[in-house]
Design a protein around this motif. Sequence first.
Motif, PDB file in Angstrom:
ATOM      1  N   ASN A 278       0.853  -1.007   0.189  1.00  0.00           N
ATOM      2  CA  ASN A 278       0.119   0.006   0.012  1.00  0.00           C
ATOM      3  C   ASN A 278       0.951   1.159  -0.045  1.00  0.00           C
ATOM      4  O   ASN A 278       0.195   2.288   0.249  1.00  0.00           O
ATOM      5  CB  ASN A 278      -0.742  -0.063   1.318  1.00  0.00           C
ATOM      6  CG  ASN A 278      -1.887  -0.973   1.022  1.00  0.00           C
ATOM      7  OD1 ASN A 278      -2.646  -1.196   0.077  1.00  0.00           O
ATOM      8  ND2 ASN A 278      -2.237  -1.968   2.017  1.00  0.00           N
ATOM      9  N   ASN A 279       2.167   1.285  -0.293  1.00  0.00           N
ATOM     10  CA  ASN A 279       3.007   2.169  -0.302  1.00  0.00           C
ATOM     11  C   ASN A 279       3.525   2.416  -1.928  1.00  0.00           C
ATOM     12  O   ASN A 279       4.606   1.661  -2.229  1.00  0.00           O
ATOM     13  CB  ASN A 279       4.066   1.992   0.679  1.00  0.00           C
ATOM     14  CG  ASN A 279       4.935   3.176   0.809  1.00  0.00           C
ATOM     15  OD1 ASN A 279       5.259   4.092  -0.240  1.00  0.00           O
ATOM     16  ND2 ASN A 279       5.613   3.671   1.852  1.00  0.00           N
ATOM     17  N   THR A 280       2.997   3.187  -2.763  1.00  0.00           N
ATOM     18  CA  THR A 280       3.396   3.222  -4.067  1.00  0.00           C
ATOM     19  C   THR A 280       4.385   3.866  -4.188  1.00  0.00           C
ATOM     20  O   THR A 280       5.299   3.190  -5.102  1.00  0.00           O
ATOM     21  CB  THR A 280       2.311   4.363  -4.859  1.00  0.00           C
ATOM     22  OG1 THR A 280       0.924   4.393  -4.225  1.00  0.00           O
ATOM     23  CG2 THR A 280       2.084   4.039  -6.290  1.00  0.00           C
ATOM     24  N   GLU A 281       5.176   4.738  -3.547  1.00  0.00           N
ATOM     25  CA  GLU A 281       6.464   5.328  -3.501  1.00  0.00           C
ATOM     26  C   GLU A 281       7.575   4.204  -3.233  1.00  0.00           C
ATOM     27  O   GLU A 281       8.510   3.887  -4.155  1.00  0.00           O
ATOM     28  CB  GLU A 281       6.894   6.321  -2.356  1.00  0.00           C
ATOM     29  CG  GLU A 281       7.860   7.096  -2.835  1.00  0.00           C
ATOM     30  CD  GLU A 281       8.121   8.134  -1.662  1.00  0.00           C
ATOM     31  OE1 GLU A 281       9.475   8.527  -1.654  1.00  0.00           O
ATOM     32  OE2 GLU A 281       7.179   8.534  -0.998  1.00  0.00           O
TER      33      GLU A 281
ATOM     34  N   LEU B 260       7.141   0.675  -3.445  1.00  0.00           N
ATOM     35  CA  LEU B 260       7.045  -0.335  -4.772  1.00  0.00           C
ATOM     36  C   LEU B 260       7.309   0.385  -5.967  1.00  0.00           C
ATOM     37  O   LEU B 260       8.056  -0.372  -6.530  1.00  0.00           O
ATOM     38  CB  LEU B 260       5.421  -0.356  -4.881  1.00  0.00           C
ATOM     39  CG  LEU B 260       4.853  -1.376  -5.991  1.00  0.00           C
ATOM     40  CD1 LEU B 260       5.559  -2.827  -5.644  1.00  0.00           C
ATOM     41  CD2 LEU B 260       3.472  -1.268  -6.327  1.00  0.00           C
ATOM     42  N   GLU B 261       7.302   1.676  -6.048  1.00  0.00           N
ATOM     43  CA  GLU B 261       8.172   2.025  -7.458  1.00  0.00           C
ATOM     44  C   GLU B 261       9.870   1.739  -7.170  1.00  0.00           C
ATOM     45  O   GLU B 261      10.439   1.520  -8.321  1.00  0.00           O
ATOM     46  CB  GLU B 261       7.993   3.590  -7.519  1.00  0.00           C
ATOM     47  CG  GLU B 261       6.431   3.909  -8.071  1.00  0.00           C
ATOM     48  CD  GLU B 261       6.313   3.329  -9.481  1.00  0.00           C
ATOM     49  OE1 GLU B 261       7.054   3.772 -10.374  1.00  0.00           O
ATOM     50  OE2 GLU B 261       5.290   2.792  -9.714  1.00  0.00           O
TER      51      GLU B 261
ATOM     52  N   ASN C  29      10.640  -1.726  -7.531  1.00  0.00           N
ATOM     53  CA  ASN C  29      10.655  -2.031  -9.008  1.00  0.00           C
ATOM     54  C   ASN C  29      11.789  -1.389  -9.654  1.00  0.00           C
ATOM     55  O   ASN C  29      12.514  -2.254 -10.532  1.00  0.00           O
ATOM     56  CB  ASN C  29       9.509  -1.645  -9.581  1.00  0.00           C
ATOM     57  CG  ASN C  29       8.264  -2.267  -9.298  1.00  0.00           C
ATOM     58  OD1 ASN C  29       8.447  -3.778  -8.952  1.00  0.00           O
ATOM     59  ND2 ASN C  29       7.058  -1.846  -9.386  1.00  0.00           N
TER      60      ASN C  29
ATOM     61  N   GLU D 292       1.791  -2.241 -17.792  1.00  0.00           N
ATOM     62  CA  GLU D 292       1.712  -1.144 -16.757  1.00  0.00           C
ATOM     63  C   GLU D 292       3.007  -0.358 -16.660  1.00  0.00           C
ATOM     64  O   GLU D 292       3.240   0.918 -16.363  1.00  0.00           O
ATOM     65  CB  GLU D 292       1.544  -1.772 -15.378  1.00  0.00           C
ATOM     66  CG  GLU D 292       0.033  -2.261 -15.174  1.00  0.00           C
ATOM     67  CD  GLU D 292      -0.207  -3.561 -15.783  1.00  0.00           C
ATOM     68  OE1 GLU D 292      -1.211  -4.092 -15.037  1.00  0.00           O
ATOM     69  OE2 GLU D 292       0.312  -4.119 -16.466  1.00  0.00           O
ATOM     70  N   LYS D 293       4.192  -1.171 -16.984  1.00  0.00           N
ATOM     71  CA  LYS D 293       5.607  -0.676 -16.743  1.00  0.00           C
ATOM     72  C   LYS D 293       6.018  -0.382 -18.143  1.00  0.00           C
ATOM     73  O   LYS D 293       7.443   0.211 -18.399  1.00  0.00           O
ATOM     74  CB  LYS D 293       6.658  -1.735 -16.207  1.00  0.00           C
ATOM     75  CG  LYS D 293       6.069  -1.668 -14.750  1.00  0.00           C
ATOM     76  CD  LYS D 293       6.638  -0.419 -13.807  1.00  0.00           C
ATOM     77  CE  LYS D 293       6.079  -0.408 -12.537  1.00  0.00           C
ATOM     78  NZ  LYS D 293       4.940   0.453 -12.337  1.00  0.00           N
TER      79      LYS D 293
ATOM     80  N   HIS E  73      -5.276  -4.123  -8.165  1.00  0.00           N
ATOM     81  CA  HIS E  73      -4.031  -3.394  -8.137  1.00  0.00           C
ATOM     82  C   HIS E  73      -3.341  -3.424  -9.731  1.00  0.00           C
ATOM     83  O   HIS E  73      -2.639  -2.832 -10.251  1.00  0.00           O
ATOM     84  CB  HIS E  73      -3.079  -4.117  -7.373  1.00  0.00           C
ATOM     85  CG  HIS E  73      -2.672  -3.385  -6.053  1.00  0.00           C
ATOM     86  ND1 HIS E  73      -1.964  -2.734  -5.911  1.00  0.00           N
ATOM     87  CD2 HIS E  73      -3.494  -3.550  -4.989  1.00  0.00           C
ATOM     88  CE1 HIS E  73      -1.967  -1.995  -4.557  1.00  0.00           C
ATOM     89  NE2 HIS E  73      -2.901  -2.477  -3.933  1.00  0.00           N
TER      90      HIS E  73
END
Length: 196
Positions: free
Chosen positions: A73-76, A78-79, A82, A114-115, A155
Amino acid sequence: MVIGLTGGIGSGKTTVAGFFKELGVPVYIADKQAKELMETSEEIRQGIVDLLGDEAYNGKFPNRKFIASKVFNNTEKLEKLNSIIHPAVENDFVQWKNKQSSAYVIYEAAILFEKGGYKKCDFNILVTAPKEDRVKRLQKRDQSSRDEIEARMNHQWSDEKKSELADFTIENTNLTQTKEQVRTLHRIILKSGKNS
């Protein structure tokens, strides 16, 4: 040629990849390689520990539950995670691809669209299946609850959004028909390679 293969969780993209393999096509499964690289690459390990702390690893193995709990739940975060793993997977894929001698290879990845990974592929195949089929498959495979499965599905991009970027779509509801669709695509891809 590089053929991208993707689909939402439970759509059966690994099954489809298996059918291509049966036809002699080399298949690279990005998620599986990412997991392997997380165990074998010192660079990745260090990057993940720097990002999430020592608890991210148990010995040489990534603590997947802990990592997931930190980034889900932490997009930053996760980015950032990745950006540690994806370049390594890309390099690994290029090295692997250079060793293959077939007319084309399959690059299977969960988040191909998505990427932006689809842009590096000559064609992209989307595997779809009705939502209920996907939920049932995942309940059987992972013993996950419906809520957990739907959270994971939410997601990912919807099939409608992905299909706008896909060159081909395989509807995976009946394995015999799925196999036939793979054979047909195999012929189309081989033909297009001869004409390019």
